[in-house]
Enzyme design. Structure first.
Site, PDB file in Angstrom:
ATOM      1  N   GLU A 174       0.818  -1.222   0.000  1.00 58.01           N
ATOM      2  CA  GLU A 174       0.000   0.000   0.000  1.00 58.01           C
ATOM      3  C   GLU A 174       0.853   1.274   0.000  1.00 58.01           C
ATOM      4  OE1 GLU A 174      -2.293  -1.600   3.286  1.00 58.01           O
ATOM      5  OE2 GLU A 174      -4.116  -1.241   2.136  1.00 58.01           O
TER       6      GLU A 174
ATOM      7  N   GLU B  24      -3.375  -9.827   4.018  1.00 56.00           N
ATOM      8  CA  GLU B  24      -4.175  -9.552   5.219  1.00 56.00           C
ATOM      9  C   GLU B  24      -5.261 -10.591   5.448  1.00 56.00           C
ATOM     10  OE1 GLU B  24      -3.362  -7.328   2.887  1.00 56.00           O
ATOM     11  OE2 GLU B  24      -2.783  -5.415   3.786  1.00 56.00           O
TER      12      GLU B  24
HETATM   13  N1  COA Z   1       5.013  -7.450  11.236  1.00 55.16           N
HETATM   14  C1  COA Z   1       5.856  -7.715  12.254  1.00 55.16           C
HETATM   15  N2  COA Z   1       6.958  -8.485  12.134  1.00 55.16           N
HETATM   16  C2  COA Z   1       7.204  -9.011  10.927  1.00 55.16           C
HETATM   17  C3  COA Z   1       6.373  -8.788   9.815  1.00 55.16           C
HETATM   18  C4  COA Z   1       5.230  -7.956  10.005  1.00 55.16           C
HETATM   19  N3  COA Z   1       4.400  -7.660   8.997  1.00 55.16           N
HETATM   20  N4  COA Z   1       6.865  -9.447   8.742  1.00 55.16           N
HETATM   21  C5  COA Z   1       7.991 -10.068   9.186  1.00 55.16           C
HETATM   22  N5  COA Z   1       8.193  -9.800  10.496  1.00 55.16           N
HETATM   23  C6  COA Z   1       9.295 -10.229  11.359  1.00 55.16           C
HETATM   24  C7  COA Z   1       9.168 -11.701  11.743  1.00 55.16           C
HETATM   25  O1  COA Z   1       8.325 -11.843  12.863  1.00 55.16           O
HETATM   26  C8  COA Z   1      10.604 -12.027  12.022  1.00 55.16           C
HETATM   27  O2  COA Z   1      10.952 -11.501  13.296  1.00 55.16           O
HETATM   28  P1  COA Z   1      11.962 -12.351  14.280  1.00 55.16           P
HETATM   29  O3  COA Z   1      13.158 -12.682  13.431  1.00 55.16           O
HETATM   30  O4  COA Z   1      12.252 -11.395  15.379  1.00 55.16           O
HETATM   31  O5  COA Z   1      11.191 -13.552  14.679  1.00 55.16           O
HETATM   32  C9  COA Z   1      11.374 -11.223  10.988  1.00 55.16           C
HETATM   33  O6  COA Z   1      10.510 -10.185  10.610  1.00 55.16           O
HETATM   34  C10 COA Z   1      11.754 -12.009   9.755  1.00 55.16           C
HETATM   35  O7  COA Z   1      10.580 -12.578   9.219  1.00 55.16           O
HETATM   36  P2  COA Z   1      10.418 -14.131   8.929  1.00 55.16           P
HETATM   37  O8  COA Z   1       8.958 -14.434   8.921  1.00 55.16           O
HETATM   38  O9  COA Z   1      11.262 -14.926   9.855  1.00 55.16           O
HETATM   39  O10 COA Z   1      11.034 -14.220   7.470  1.00 55.16           O
HETATM   40  P3  COA Z   1      10.705 -15.342   6.378  1.00 55.16           P
HETATM   41  O11 COA Z   1      11.759 -15.211   5.336  1.00 55.16           O
HETATM   42  O12 COA Z   1      10.525 -16.663   6.996  1.00 55.16           O
HETATM   43  O13 COA Z   1       9.278 -14.899   5.769  1.00 55.16           O
HETATM   44  C11 COA Z   1       7.635 -13.328   4.994  1.00 55.16           C
HETATM   45  C12 COA Z   1       9.131 -13.654   5.121  1.00 55.16           C
HETATM   46  C13 COA Z   1       7.543 -11.916   4.409  1.00 55.16           C
HETATM   47  C14 COA Z   1       6.959 -14.316   4.032  1.00 55.16           C
HETATM   48  C15 COA Z   1       6.956 -13.403   6.385  1.00 55.16           C
HETATM   49  O14 COA Z   1       7.728 -12.637   7.296  1.00 55.16           O
HETATM   50  C16 COA Z   1       5.563 -12.861   6.410  1.00 55.16           C
HETATM   51  O15 COA Z   1       4.640 -13.528   5.951  1.00 55.16           O
HETATM   52  N6  COA Z   1       5.354 -11.645   6.995  1.00 55.16           N
HETATM   53  C17 COA Z   1       4.068 -11.074   7.213  1.00 55.16           C
HETATM   54  C18 COA Z   1       3.509 -10.508   5.940  1.00 55.16           C
HETATM   55  C19 COA Z   1       2.115  -9.971   6.157  1.00 55.16           C
HETATM   56  O16 COA Z   1       1.198 -10.687   6.488  1.00 55.16           O
HETATM   57  N7  COA Z   1       1.955  -8.669   5.952  1.00 55.16           N
HETATM   58  C20 COA Z   1       0.711  -7.996   6.084  1.00 55.16           C
HETATM   59  C21 COA Z   1       0.559  -7.398   7.429  1.00 55.16           C
HETATM   60  S1  COA Z   1      -0.953  -6.501   7.586  1.00 55.16           S
END
Ligand code: COA
Length: 279
Positions: A133, A153
């Protein structure tokens, strides 16, 4: 311009700027350990930066990007590259609508969208949820093939709340937008380019160069005329077609009373570079 830990601001001088002193303001969202996700601190830093950029005539173009991953601690894997991986989900746990409403009523996506100056999202990595966004709130999106776009989301029991349903639909059309929003699936940089979600697809080592080339070009225009151009194209999102045509004609005719129209036309006729007044 004040800088916060979560939002780095670097002002790069324009090579060809008139009036002189123009800069490209590059904003780097800086929470790489949390994939640059948007917590309340980032939201307020972006909103303040928008206010300052809008009131500072030297800022001609704004580029928004995400910080690269930090070096991982010994034995740990590196975090993935991210533009912004969405809103900070940890702030949502236990949150009720009374708390969400004021945050989302005064949000950074709208602050970026409402900037009257050209804005560019420079994307290398995840641009998810609130991150997609932010990108959609910018005028242009330049990204690498490895980038991933999405509105996940739905998997959190939510929908996009930073204007994503509306901006995605306006940009891509209903068919593609509804699939992204309902499926929550990610789209690669290549596919994002193919469907028109991004303007340019560039390899990582060329990304900054390409973005700066585009920003330098936009920054070389009359700061007044470029605002009028942005507002006129924006009007097409709000107005019925015939009213939009009339709004364009009003804006076009009003430009005939500006110094920059005379400067631009005479510079062309005399084969000179235009030295804009910005009015
Ligand atoms: N909010 C808060 N923390 C987030 C985040 C978010 N949207 N996206 C990633 N992080 C954090 C993870 O909790 C992790 O923290 P930690 O290392 O302290 O545990 C760190 O960032 C790395 O993320 P991780 O999930 O371990 O990386 P990955 O390579 O396994 O996966 C993604 C990457 C992007 C696929 C996954 O992080 C993800 O799905 N994130 C959320 C995306 C999302 O739903 N966004 C919309 C929010 S409204």
């Amino acid at each position: 311009m004040p800088e916060s830990d979560v939002l780095g601001i670097e002002n790069i001088p324009l090579e060809s700027s008139s009036p002189s002193g123009g800069v490209i303001s590059v904003w780097t969202i800086n929470r790489p350990d949390k994939l640059n996700s948007l917590n309340s601190e980032v939201h307020s830093a972006i909103k303040s930066a928008c206010k300052l950029a809008e009131s500072n005539d030297d800022v001609r173009v704004i580029v928004i990007t995400g910080a690269p991953p930090n070096e991982p601690p010994e034995g740990k894997r590196s975090k993935p590259k991210s533009f912004v991986a969405g809103a900070d989900i940890s702030e949502f746990s236990g949150m009720r609508s009374e708390q969400a409403r004021p945050i989302f009523d005064d949000n950074s996506w709208e602050a970026i969208w409402n900037l009257t100056k050209p804005t560019i999202a420079m994307i290398d990595g995840f641009a998810l949820g609130g991150g997609s966004e932010i990108a959609l709130s910018c005028d242009l999106r330049i990204a690498t093939p490895q980038s991933k776009f999405g509105t996940p989301e739905i998997n959190l029991g939510l929908i996009p709340g930073g204007g994503g349903t509306q901006r995605l639909c306006r940009l891509l059309g209903y068919g593609r937008a509804i699939e992204m929003v309902m499926s929550g699936e990610m789209v690669s940089g290549e596919d994002a380019y193919r469907i028109g979600l991004i303007n340019h697809l560039v390899e990582p080592d060329q990304l900054l160069l390409k973005v700066m080339e585009i920003a330098q070009n936009l920054g070389s225009k009359s700061p007044h005329t470029i605002k009028v151009a942005k507002a006129a194209v924006r009007a097409s999102l709000e107005l019925p077609f015939t009213q939009g045509i009339l709004a364009e004609r009003d804006a076009f005719c009003a430009l005939f009373d500006t110094a920059d129209k005379e400067i631009g036309v005479n510079a062309f006729l005399n084969r000179e570079n235009a030295e804009w007044k910005g009015a």
